[in-house]
Design a protein around this motif. Structure first.
Motif, PDB file in Angstrom:
ATOM      1  N   ASP A 103       0.822  -1.221   0.000  1.00 36.90           N
ATOM      2  CA  ASP A 103       0.000   0.000   0.000  1.00 36.90           C
ATOM      3  C   ASP A 103       0.848   1.259   0.000  1.00 36.90           C
ATOM      4  N   ILE A 104       1.835   1.309   0.899  1.00 37.38           N
ATOM      5  CA  ILE A 104       2.580   2.555   1.038  1.00 37.38           C
ATOM      6  C   ILE A 104       3.994   2.277   1.538  1.00 37.38           C
ATOM      7  N   ILE A 105       4.942   3.002   0.970  1.00 32.96           N
ATOM      8  CA  ILE A 105       6.333   2.932   1.439  1.00 32.96           C
ATOM      9  C   ILE A 105       6.631   4.250   2.125  1.00 32.96           C
ATOM     10  N   ASP A 106       6.888   4.170   3.406  1.00 36.57           N
ATOM     11  CA  ASP A 106       7.069   5.346   4.244  1.00 36.57           C
ATOM     12  C   ASP A 106       8.579   5.476   4.527  1.00 36.57           C
ATOM     13  N   THR A 107       9.096   4.905   5.587  1.00 35.33           N
ATOM     14  CA  THR A 107      10.548   4.898   5.789  1.00 35.33           C
ATOM     15  C   THR A 107      11.225   3.930   4.810  1.00 35.33           C
ATOM     16  N   GLY A 108      10.446   2.960   4.315  1.00 33.62           N
ATOM     17  CA  GLY A 108      11.010   1.940   3.435  1.00 33.62           C
ATOM     18  C   GLY A 108      11.610   0.768   4.191  1.00 33.62           C
ATOM     19  N   LEU A 109      11.574   0.831   5.505  1.00 30.39           N
ATOM     20  CA  LEU A 109      12.192  -0.240   6.310  1.00 30.39           C
ATOM     21  C   LEU A 109      11.467  -1.567   6.106  1.00 30.39           C
ATOM     22  N   THR A 110      10.146  -1.504   6.029  1.00 23.37           N
ATOM     23  CA  THR A 110       9.364  -2.725   5.819  1.00 23.37           C
ATOM     24  C   THR A 110       9.734  -3.363   4.482  1.00 23.37           C
ATOM     25  N   MET A 111       9.761  -2.551   3.448  1.00 24.53           N
ATOM     26  CA  MET A 111      10.031  -3.081   2.103  1.00 24.53           C
ATOM     27  C   MET A 111      11.459  -3.599   1.979  1.00 24.53           C
ATOM     28  N   LYS A 112      12.372  -2.895   2.615  1.00 24.05           N
ATOM     29  CA  LYS A 112      13.778  -3.328   2.586  1.00 24.05           C
ATOM     30  C   LYS A 112      13.914  -4.707   3.239  1.00 24.05           C
ATOM     31  N   TYR A 113      13.290  -4.829   4.394  1.00 22.42           N
ATOM     32  CA  TYR A 113      13.325  -6.093   5.128  1.00 22.42           C
ATOM     33  C   TYR A 113      12.727  -7.220   4.282  1.00 22.42           C
ATOM     34  N   LEU A 114      11.590  -6.920   3.676  1.00 24.41           N
ATOM     35  CA  LEU A 114      10.901  -7.917   2.870  1.00 24.41           C
ATOM     36  C   LEU A 114      11.738  -8.324   1.661  1.00 24.41           C
ATOM     37  N   CYS A 115      12.285  -7.356   0.946  1.00 26.46           N
ATOM     38  CA  CYS A 115      13.101  -7.649  -0.236  1.00 26.46           C
ATOM     39  C   CYS A 115      14.335  -8.456   0.156  1.00 26.46           C
TER      40      CYS A 115
END
Ligand code: IMP
Ligand code: MG
Length: 178
Positions: A103-115
């Motif tokens: 839905d949304i990339i804010d700090t990007g920490l979630t997406m970085k972790y996931l990738c």
């Protein structure tokens, strides 16, 4: 100006239903072209991306698989950066073209972790599709291959995004009134 109340906060309209639909259609067209011969595995990040994914993926009419995962790290309106386990990842992704739908990339920490976590399972490639990105808040170098809107740093709700569990069913996007 019309405002709405979600829990203890006031929100005002930010992006209309029509604008969201239009950008999703454009984004889906680009994704369809890029991914047509790749049999992608779409990994939808619950809960926030459920409405975005439903609208986006119905417009990408190519052979593909869709699964849903959960990893929640967000409470209230600030990102904690703390990660939990990835739940629901019951597919072997080795050699696959994986497309994360968020839905949304804010700090990007979630997406970085996931990738980073998914990369350990040797997919052919990982692409990222996000409805929103807040460029002013990014703390990582995570790349977003497909994005519908760059927005400012304000907290938003609606169209799947929540404020403390509420507001996901709003048809438009609302931003918090300070
Ligand atoms: P990040 O790790 O800081 O990029 O945070 C990503 C997650 O935080 C998203 O998947 C959302 O669930 C949540 N989030 C970040 N910003 C907002 C917002 O403005 N409204 C609602 N949820 C948000
Ligand atoms: Mg999310």
């Amino acid at each position: 100006m019309k405002t709405i109340q979600v829990k203890d906060k006031e929100f005002k309209i930010y992006i209309s239903e029509e604008s969201i639909k239009k950008r999703i259609t454009e984004t889906a067209a680009a994704m369809r072209l890029d991914l047509a011969d790749k049999n992608p595995l779409f990994i939808v990040v619950l809960n926030g991306a459920f409405i975005f994914a439903a609208d986006l993926l119905r417009e990408i009419d190519i052979p593909c698989e869709i699964i849903f995962i959960r990893l929640s790290s967000y409470e209230g309106i600030t990102s904690t950066g703390k990660m939990k386990n990835i739940m629901g990842l019951d597919k072997n992704i080795e050699g696959r073209t994986v497309v994360i739908v968020e839905d949304i990339i804010d700090t990007g920490l979630t997406m970085k972790y996931l990738c980073d976590t998914l990369a350990k399972s040797n997919p052919a490639e990982i692409r990222v599709a996000s409805l929103f990105v807040k460029p002013g808040k990014l703390q990582t170098d995570v790349k977003t291959d497909y994005r519908c809107f760059d927005i400012d740093n304000d907290f938003i709700v609606g169209y799947g995004l929540d404020y403390d569990g509420e507001g996901r069913n709003l048809k438009e996007i609302y931003k918090v009134v300070d």
